[in-house]
Design a protein around this motif. Structure first.
Motif, mmCIF file in Angstrom:
data_model
loop_
_atom_site.group_PDB
_atom_site.id
_atom_site.type_symbol
_atom_site.label_atom_id
_atom_site.label_comp_id
_atom_site.label_asym_id
_atom_site.label_seq_id
_atom_site.Cartn_x
_atom_site.Cartn_y
_atom_site.Cartn_z
ATOM 1 N N THR A 17 -6.984 10.211 -11.718
ATOM 2 C CA THR A 17 -7.682 8.928 -11.776
ATOM 3 C C THR A 17 -7.577 8.187 -10.454
ATOM 4 O OG1 THR A 17 -7.304 8.743 -14.163
ATOM 5 C CG2 THR A 17 -7.815 6.717 -12.973
ATOM 6 N N THR A 18 -6.358 8.079 -9.921
ATOM 7 C CA THR A 18 -6.208 7.306 -8.684
ATOM 8 C C THR A 18 -6.813 8.023 -7.484
ATOM 9 O OG1 THR A 18 -4.621 5.863 -7.568
ATOM 10 C CG2 THR A 18 -3.980 8.162 -7.791
ATOM 11 N N GLU A 19 -6.870 9.357 -7.538
ATOM 12 C CA GLU A 19 -7.435 10.101 -6.412
ATOM 13 C C GLU A 19 -8.927 9.839 -6.260
ATOM 14 O OE1 GLU A 19 -7.728 14.663 -4.646
ATOM 15 O OE2 GLU A 19 -7.142 14.349 -6.731
ATOM 16 N N PHE A 20 -9.665 9.860 -7.388
ATOM 17 C CA PHE A 20 -11.121 9.812 -7.315
ATOM 18 C C PHE A 20 -11.719 8.430 -7.567
ATOM 19 C CE2 PHE A 20 -10.238 14.303 -8.387
ATOM 20 C CZ PHE A 20 -10.888 14.908 -7.311
ATOM 21 N N VAL A 21 -10.951 7.487 -8.132
ATOM 22 C CA VAL A 21 -11.537 6.203 -8.486
ATOM 23 C C VAL A 21 -11.928 5.380 -7.270
ATOM 24 C CG1 VAL A 21 -9.405 4.839 -8.584
ATOM 25 C CG2 VAL A 21 -11.315 4.277 -10.108
ATOM 26 N N MET A 22 -11.254 5.592 -6.153
ATOM 27 C CA MET A 22 -11.541 4.792 -4.965
ATOM 28 C C MET A 22 -12.990 4.944 -4.508
ATOM 29 S SD MET A 22 -10.725 2.582 -2.814
ATOM 30 C CE MET A 22 -8.968 2.343 -3.088
ATOM 31 N N MET A 23 -13.580 6.127 -4.751
ATOM 32 C CA MET A 23 -14.959 6.349 -4.308
ATOM 33 C C MET A 23 -15.914 5.367 -4.969
ATOM 34 S SD MET A 23 -14.853 10.516 -4.437
ATOM 35 C CE MET A 23 -13.540 11.395 -3.566
ATOM 36 N N GLY A 24 -15.648 5.032 -6.234
ATOM 37 C CA GLY A 24 -16.517 4.079 -6.925
ATOM 38 C C GLY A 24 -16.186 2.630 -6.654
ATOM 39 N N LEU A 25 -15.010 2.367 -6.082
ATOM 40 C CA LEU A 25 -14.575 0.980 -5.828
ATOM 41 C C LEU A 25 -14.765 0.543 -4.375
ATOM 42 C CD1 LEU A 25 -11.240 0.852 -7.878
ATOM 43 C CD2 LEU A 25 -13.479 -0.022 -8.546
ATOM 44 N N LEU A 26 -15.244 1.437 -3.521
ATOM 45 C CA LEU A 26 -15.341 1.103 -2.102
ATOM 46 C C LEU A 26 -16.128 -0.186 -1.832
ATOM 47 C CD1 LEU A 26 -15.793 4.579 -0.341
ATOM 48 C CD2 LEU A 26 -13.743 3.147 -0.464
ATOM 49 N N PRO A 27 -17.308 -0.395 -2.452
ATOM 50 C CA PRO A 27 -18.027 -1.650 -2.177
ATOM 51 C C PRO A 27 -17.231 -2.886 -2.580
ATOM 52 C CG PRO A 27 -19.479 -0.043 -3.215
ATOM 53 C CD PRO A 27 -18.092 0.504 -3.330
ATOM 54 N N ASP A 28 -16.542 -2.835 -3.712
ATOM 55 C CA ASP A 28 -15.766 -3.987 -4.178
ATOM 56 C C ASP A 28 -14.597 -4.276 -3.238
ATOM 57 O OD1 ASP A 28 -16.922 -4.340 -7.140
ATOM 58 O OD2 ASP A 28 -16.640 -2.203 -6.752
ATOM 59 N N VAL A 29 -13.909 -3.221 -2.812
ATOM 60 C CA VAL A 29 -12.784 -3.401 -1.900
ATOM 61 C C VAL A 29 -13.261 -3.932 -0.558
ATOM 62 C CG1 VAL A 29 -10.950 -2.206 -0.640
ATOM 63 C CG2 VAL A 29 -11.411 -1.615 -3.020
ATOM 64 N N ALA A 30 -14.378 -3.403 -0.071
ATOM 65 C CA ALA A 30 -14.911 -3.857 1.220
ATOM 66 C C ALA A 30 -15.263 -5.342 1.164
ATOM 67 C CB ALA A 30 -16.142 -3.025 1.584
ATOM 68 N N GLY A 41 -13.957 3.511 3.550
ATOM 69 C CA GLY A 41 -13.853 4.930 3.273
ATOM 70 C C GLY A 41 -12.565 5.549 3.794
ATOM 71 N N TYR A 42 -11.910 4.887 4.749
ATOM 72 C CA TYR A 42 -10.622 5.390 5.241
ATOM 73 C C TYR A 42 -9.559 5.374 4.144
ATOM 74 C CZ TYR A 42 -12.501 5.093 9.984
ATOM 75 O OH TYR A 42 -13.247 5.266 11.111
ATOM 76 N N LEU A 43 -9.786 4.595 3.081
ATOM 77 C CA LEU A 43 -8.841 4.578 1.963
ATOM 78 C C LEU A 43 -8.824 5.926 1.240
ATOM 79 C CD1 LEU A 43 -9.749 1.037 0.614
ATOM 80 C CD2 LEU A 43 -7.604 1.676 1.723
ATOM 81 N N VAL A 44 -9.974 6.598 1.198
ATOM 82 C CA VAL A 44 -10.040 7.947 0.636
ATOM 83 C C VAL A 44 -9.297 8.916 1.541
ATOM 84 C CG1 VAL A 44 -11.571 9.812 -0.091
ATOM 85 C CG2 VAL A 44 -12.238 7.419 -0.486
ATOM 86 N N LEU A 94 -3.175 -1.999 2.268
ATOM 87 C CA LEU A 94 -3.806 -1.177 1.240
ATOM 88 C C LEU A 94 -3.871 0.282 1.704
ATOM 89 C CD1 LEU A 94 -5.185 -0.860 -1.466
ATOM 90 C CD2 LEU A 94 -7.340 -1.622 -0.419
ATOM 91 N N ILE A 95 -4.166 0.492 2.973
ATOM 92 C CA ILE A 95 -4.129 1.846 3.550
ATOM 93 C C ILE A 95 -2.743 2.457 3.348
ATOM 94 C CG2 ILE A 95 -4.026 3.088 5.740
ATOM 95 C CD1 ILE A 95 -6.832 2.811 5.165
ATOM 96 N N ALA A 96 -1.700 1.663 3.638
ATOM 97 C CA ALA A 96 -0.328 2.150 3.477
ATOM 98 C C ALA A 96 -0.020 2.483 2.020
ATOM 99 C CB ALA A 96 0.657 1.109 4.008
ATOM 100 N N GLY A 97 -0.513 1.647 1.097
ATOM 101 C CA GLY A 97 -0.295 1.903 -0.328
ATOM 102 C C GLY A 97 -0.973 3.183 -0.777
#
Length: 418
Positions: A17-30, A41-44, A94-97
């Protein structure tokens, strides 16, 4: 099925879940942290880097730690990483996390695969490993879509808080359900690295890199293919990706018994089928029903490769099966990054939205060629045809009480073969 496998599957669900969910959350995080989507995208990439670095490092550091304690410790790092991600006030933190959350990924699946094989009855080791990986595939059907919706409605931080909660549940399950298992006999780091440097192990890792890169050359751009070529609305893309997850689950279910019966033939068949399915998808992507069938088939034959690849490196690195299995997870993530990069190159060259499918087919074919070469060299080295079966020492919990089995239940490795 030993209940310990359920604990491993729960952990794999959280990791997937945590590996792939970031792809769908990128706009919200940005939007929330005031950066662009490409930068987000560097978070992925940070998570993938954590996997590549953490797999051999944490496995080597924990080589003397009893297996149950090691699994719980790795999930503790995973939980802290997701909690840190949820609370990160800046993009850098967040990158570090994300990097911290990725560190235990490869080591967990490496240790978990060996534990699953040890707990299985003779001739069912691959089924046990595949059961653990089912948690990863189910995460793509249920966990990722649900976590994405949660993040879109309650904020992306809520997603990582929930994943941290899954981590706590996984830790409790591992501590309660996994029997006490000793660490593997330790021959020193030099001995483990020599085992990892075995020609068959290296060829197995190379097969993983090329074969699995074929999947991610396509998966990384599947959403765009569905909207630009097939003609689906953007709102239906999550359902299409869920079909891919269903295919992954079907592949994982088939991989266990097939690998137990004939390891190398299963690997050859899966890689060959992947090359064929990806090539066919290039020509049928504009037909909606055919494209949907193709998405399921890509997920199925693609994930059919994972269990034989994992069992192969564990079998061939009998002096360091955990390090080999963890390193294979690093290879999977190198394949993810490399496949996405190659798919992007052919798109940038102007060859069309479906061109990554042909690039993926070539990568799968290269992986098959490496696997066939390894099989031929293996037969030549042993002078006899390889045999099917797993390759891990087996330890069985006594009577479901969670205690180690008596000494006569600890069996020597099965015949190295595939």
């Amino acid at each position: 099925m030993p209940l310990a496998l359920l604990a491993l599957a729960i952990s794999a669900f959280g990791i997937g879940t945590t590996e792939f969910v970031m792809m769908g959350l990128l706009p919200d995080v940005a939007d929330a942290l005031g950066t662009s989507v490409p930068t987000a995208g560097y978070l992925v990439s940070a998570y993938a880097l954590g996997v590549v670095l953490g797999a051999p490092l944490l496995t080597a550091l924990g080589s003397r730690v009893p297996r149950r304690r090691m699994l719980v410790a790795l999930m503790a790092v995973f939980t802290v990483g997701n909690l840190a991600s949820a609370l990160a006030p800046t993009f850098g933190l967040l990158i570090a996390g994300r990097l911290l959350a990725g560190l235990p990924h490869g080591a967990f699946f490496g240790v978990g695969a060996v534990v699953a094989a040890k707990l299985a009855s003779e001739g069912r080791q691959a089924r046990a490993v595949a059961t653990m990986f089912l948690g990863l595939t189910i995460a793509n059907i249920v966990g990722v879509p649900a976590a994405t919706l949660l993040g879109q409605h309650l904020g992306w931080r809520a997603t990582f808080l929930v994943v941290a909660g899954i981590g706590l549940v996984a830790m409790a399950s591992l501590a309660r359900l996994v029997p006490p298992l000793p660490a593997e006999p330790h021959g020193g780091l030099g001995g483990e690295l020599r085992a990892l440097g075995d020609r068959q192990v290296l060829l197995g890792l190379l097969t993983t890199v090329f074969g699995f890169a074929g999947i991610f050359a396509v998966y990384s751009y599947l959403a765009s293919m569905m909207t630009e070529v097939t003609g689906f609305a953007a709102g239906t893309v999550p359902l299409v990706l869920a079909l891919f997850g269903i295919g992954m689950t079907l592949g994982a279910l088939a991989a266990g018994p097939l690998t137990d019966r004939a390891l190398r033939p299963t690997l050859y068949g899966a890689l060959g089928a992947l090359a064929v399915v990806l090539t066919a998808f290039h020509f049928v992507a504009s037909v909606k029903w055919a494209a949907l069938v193709g998405v399921v088939l890509i997920g199925a034959v693609g994930f059919l490769t994972t269990t034989p690849l994992q069992m192969l490196v564990m079998t061939k690195a009998q002096q360091a099966p955990t390090l080999a299995a963890a390193s294979n997870q690093s290879a999977f993530n190198l394949a993810n990054a490399g496949g996405a990069w190659i798919g992007g190159l052919v798109l940038s060259a102007g060859w069309g939205w479906t061109s990554p499918t042909l690039a993926g087919a070539v990568l799968a074919a290269v992986g098959l060629a490496v696997a066939l070469l390894a099989g031929r060299l293996d037969r030549g080295a042993r002078g006899t045809p390889p045999q099917a079966g797993g390759g891990a020492t087996r330890i069985v919990a006594r009577g479901g009480e969670g205690e180690p089995a008596p000494a006569d239940a600890v069996r020597p490795p099965l015949a190295s073969g595939s």
